[in-house]
Scaffold this active site. Structure first.
Site, short mmCIF file in Angstrom:
data_model
loop_
_atom_site.label_atom_id
_atom_site.label_comp_id
_atom_site.label_asym_id
_atom_site.label_seq_id
_atom_site.Cartn_x
_atom_site.Cartn_y
_atom_site.Cartn_z
N ARG A 1 0.86 -1.19 0.00
CA ARG A 1 0.00 0.00 0.00
C ARG A 1 0.89 1.24 0.00
O ARG A 1 1.89 1.27 0.73
CB ARG A 1 -0.86 0.05 1.27
CG ARG A 1 -1.86 -1.06 1.40
CD ARG A 1 -2.30 -1.23 2.83
NE ARG A 1 -1.16 -1.56 3.70
CZ ARG A 1 -1.22 -1.65 5.02
NH1 ARG A 1 -2.34 -1.40 5.65
NH2 ARG A 1 -0.15 -1.97 5.73
N ARG B 1 -4.00 10.01 -8.12
CA ARG B 1 -4.79 9.28 -9.11
C ARG B 1 -6.17 8.93 -8.53
O ARG B 1 -6.27 8.34 -7.47
CB ARG B 1 -4.04 8.02 -9.57
CG ARG B 1 -2.83 8.36 -10.45
CD ARG B 1 -2.05 7.14 -10.85
NE ARG B 1 -1.16 6.66 -9.81
CZ ARG B 1 -0.25 5.70 -9.98
NH1 ARG B 1 -0.10 5.13 -11.16
NH2 ARG B 1 0.53 5.33 -8.98
N CYS C 1 -5.22 2.02 -7.61
CA CYS C 1 -5.46 0.58 -7.72
C CYS C 1 -6.93 0.18 -7.68
O CYS C 1 -7.45 -0.35 -8.64
CB CYS C 1 -4.68 -0.15 -6.62
SG CYS C 1 -2.91 -0.08 -6.91
N GLY D 1 -16.18 6.51 5.29
CA GLY D 1 -15.66 7.83 4.91
C GLY D 1 -16.11 8.22 3.52
O GLY D 1 -17.25 7.98 3.14
P1 NAD Z 1 3.56 4.18 -11.67
O1 NAD Z 1 2.77 4.87 -12.70
O2 NAD Z 1 3.86 4.87 -10.39
O3 NAD Z 1 4.96 3.74 -12.29
C1 NAD Z 1 5.10 3.13 -13.52
C2 NAD Z 1 6.50 3.44 -14.07
O4 NAD Z 1 6.72 2.63 -15.23
C3 NAD Z 1 6.69 4.89 -14.50
O5 NAD Z 1 7.85 5.42 -13.89
C4 NAD Z 1 6.85 4.79 -16.03
O6 NAD Z 1 7.70 5.77 -16.56
C5 NAD Z 1 7.45 3.41 -16.16
N1 NAD Z 1 7.33 2.81 -17.49
C6 NAD Z 1 6.26 2.83 -18.33
N2 NAD Z 1 6.54 2.14 -19.43
C7 NAD Z 1 7.80 1.66 -19.31
C8 NAD Z 1 8.64 0.86 -20.11
N3 NAD Z 1 8.25 0.39 -21.29
N4 NAD Z 1 9.88 0.55 -19.68
C9 NAD Z 1 10.30 1.03 -18.48
N5 NAD Z 1 9.55 1.78 -17.65
C10 NAD Z 1 8.31 2.09 -18.08
O7 NAD Z 1 2.81 2.80 -11.39
P2 NAD Z 1 2.65 2.04 -9.99
O8 NAD Z 1 1.68 2.73 -9.13
O9 NAD Z 1 4.01 1.71 -9.48
O10 NAD Z 1 1.94 0.71 -10.49
C11 NAD Z 1 2.64 -0.27 -11.24
C12 NAD Z 1 1.79 -1.52 -11.27
O11 NAD Z 1 1.70 -2.07 -9.95
C13 NAD Z 1 0.35 -1.30 -11.72
O12 NAD Z 1 -0.07 -2.41 -12.46
C14 NAD Z 1 -0.43 -1.22 -10.44
O13 NAD Z 1 -1.76 -1.62 -10.58
C15 NAD Z 1 0.33 -2.21 -9.57
N6 NAD Z 1 0.24 -1.94 -8.14
C16 NAD Z 1 0.31 -0.67 -7.67
C17 NAD Z 1 0.25 -0.43 -6.31
C18 NAD Z 1 0.30 0.98 -5.78
O14 NAD Z 1 -0.01 1.16 -4.60
N7 NAD Z 1 0.66 1.97 -6.57
C19 NAD Z 1 0.13 -1.50 -5.41
C20 NAD Z 1 0.09 -2.80 -5.92
C21 NAD Z 1 0.14 -3.00 -7.29
#
Ligand code: NAD
Length: 444
Positions: free
Chosen positions: A155, A329, A261, A254
């Site tokens: 998280r 987001r 996500c 809330g």
């Molecule tokens: P984010 O948008 O913060 O980061 C994604 C990164 O990937 C960016 O820095 C972007 O520039 C990079 N990127 C995009 N295309 C690329 C490529 N071809 N090569 C290299 N880098 C590339 O995303 P996030 O929040 O870290 O989420 C990533 C995944 O994890 C998603 O599928 C999300 O659902 C999942 N997830 C997110 C969370 C969360 O809390 N944010 C928790 C669990 C799972």
């Protein structure tokens, strides 16, 4: 020590890279965003996450963590490549896999030795097989590889602790040897490891997020009923939570869930069900209940202000979708601000860390860097994000600064009785008759 490449340095990728490095592995983190990589090389973090800067710096200094934009460099000598790129909602509600596709293709072109490709991004069921096809077709010459699903459950706001102390790690692959190798990588985390097939692993992630979102929508629906029957949802949640079959987590009534996500994952799961000819009734209602929360805030505040928002100044306490992050987001603050503005209010906002990420998303909102300055002259304050800072506010000072002492506590962070004592017109979520009294006070 293993050599690992992590593709994507966002909320998940950067935490994954830094944590695996801290566990003693050699990690190269890669991103296509040159500015992000350039900044990381200078020690500037692309996101706010408590403890991350220290963790990154310590591991860079220790020679275990480095950053690059080059797939060739990142994959040199690597046995494991994690994909942690974004999978936002597409126009139709399904996950947009364009970033996963480019990452898979880039890995295929750059790999020079057998590789285990591990998908950490949340992806629709069947994506692992699709990634395998992409890699196979994009390889200049055939090199052995396996695709493993290892969904992430961290998280934002507690990402490092969540990564380092997971409730479980889920590893899905049809290749047993690859799954075992990925399991070995996770052994230092000393958590249960669920080894399953690719599609089941992908489904576990969606099912988990959808279930947590359901819990929140459930308690929010009950909160509305609590207000009408004079029960206190906080005490209801506490009373329910002692039951081990239910659990206390994700029962905070809330303004509902938002962020990067739950919204996209519940939507994508519903989309998958519809695609297969099912009617995802529960998921649809979970979303409806959630988004209705945001709509009702401006109506409630309007009523508290005597029936009109025109010319009123309303301050938002918190902009990020949750505390301890700068992530905006699908933050409820955006919809709430828009509804208030549509009603004729002038909207101000304050957030301890999300001011920069919020500003471009709410150009009509005046963003302050001091909470008391924001409160000065406001007709009402709305608690949108439950940052600790707001729990510790000098409420007497706040009351003196407000033009009218109206507080809508969208996260139930204040005690209704104290707020009343201080002279606020106060409304909370599901706390007795609109937060005006609680059961325990009535009992007294
Ligand atoms: P984010 O948008 O913060 O980061 C994604 C990164 O990937 C960016 O820095 C972007 O520039 C990079 N990127 C995009 N295309 C690329 C490529 N071809 N090569 C290299 N880098 C590339 O995303 P996030 O929040 O870290 O989420 C990533 C995944 O994890 C998603 O599928 C999300 O659902 C999942 N997830 C997110 C969370 C969360 O809390 N944010 C928790 C669990 C799972």
């Amino acid at each position: 020590m293993k050599q690992i490449c992590v593709v994507g340095v966002g909320y998940v990728g950067l935490v994954t890279a830094a944590c695996f490095a801290d566990l003693g592995n050699r990690v190269v983190a890669l991103d296509v965003d040159e500015k992000r990589i350039e900044n990381l090389k200078k020690g500037i973090m692309p996101i706010y996450e408590p403890g991350l800067e220290e963790l990154v710096k310590r591991n860079v200094k220790g020679g275990r963590l480095s950053f690059t934009t080059s797939y060739d460099e990142a994959l040199k000598g690597t046995e494991f490549a994690f994909i942690a790129v974004g999978t936002p909602s597409g126009v139709d509600g399904n996950a947009d896999l364009q970033y996963v596709e480019v990452a898979a293709r880039s890995i295929a072109k750059a790999m020079t030795a057998p590789l285990i490709i591990i998908n950490k991004s949340t992806v629709p069921i069947g994506t692992g097989d699709w990634v395998a096809d992409i890699v196979r077709n994009a390889q200049p010459k055939p090199i052995d590889f396996a695709v493993v699903s290892c969904p992430e459950f961290l998280r934002e706001g507690s990402a490092i602790a969540d990564f380092m102390n997971p409730h479980r790690n889920v590893i899905g692959s049809l290749d047993k040897d690859a799954a075992n190798k990925v399991a070995q990588l996770h052994l230092p985390l000393r958590a249960p490891i669920v080894i399953t097939d690719l599609r089941t692993a992908e489904m576990i992630k969606y099912a988990s997020n959808a279930f947590l979102a359901t819990k929140i929508s459930f308690i929010n629906e009950l909160a509305d009923l609590c207000e009408l029957v004079g029960a206190d949802v906080k005490e209801v949640a506490a009373g329910m939570g002692y039951d081990a079959r239910i659990g206390r987590h994700f029962l905070d009534a809330g303004l509902g869930w938002g962020g990067s996500c739950f919204p996209k994952d519940v939507q994508a799961l519903a989309y998958m069900a519809k695609e297969k000819g099912l009617n995802p009734r529960i998921l649809n209602e979970v979303m409806n209940v959630n988004y209705d929360r945001r709509k009702q805030v401006s109506k409630h505040v309007e009523a508290m202000l005597g029936g009109s928002l025109k010319g009123k100044v309303v301050g938002l306490l918190g902009l990020a979708f949750k505390e301890n992050t700068d992530d905006m987001r699908d933050a409820p603050s955006i919809d709430i601000a828009n509804a208030l503005i549509a009603g004729g209010a002038q909207v101000r906002g304050y957030d301890p860390v999300a001011r920069e990420t919020a500003a471009p998303l709410m150009p009509a909102v005046e963003i302050f860097d001091d909470v008391y300055k924001m409160a000065e002259g406001c007709d009402a304050l709305i608690v949108v994000t439950p940052w600790n800072e707001f729990k510790q506010l000098d409420l007497e000072k706040v009351k003196a600064l407000l033009r009218t002492p109206v507080v809508y506590d969208g996260r139930n962070i204040y005690d209704p009785a104290r707020m009343r004592e201080l002279g606020f017109t106060y409304r909370a979520i599901g706390r007795g008759f609109n937060g005006s009294e609680t059961n325990s006070q009535r009992v007294k």
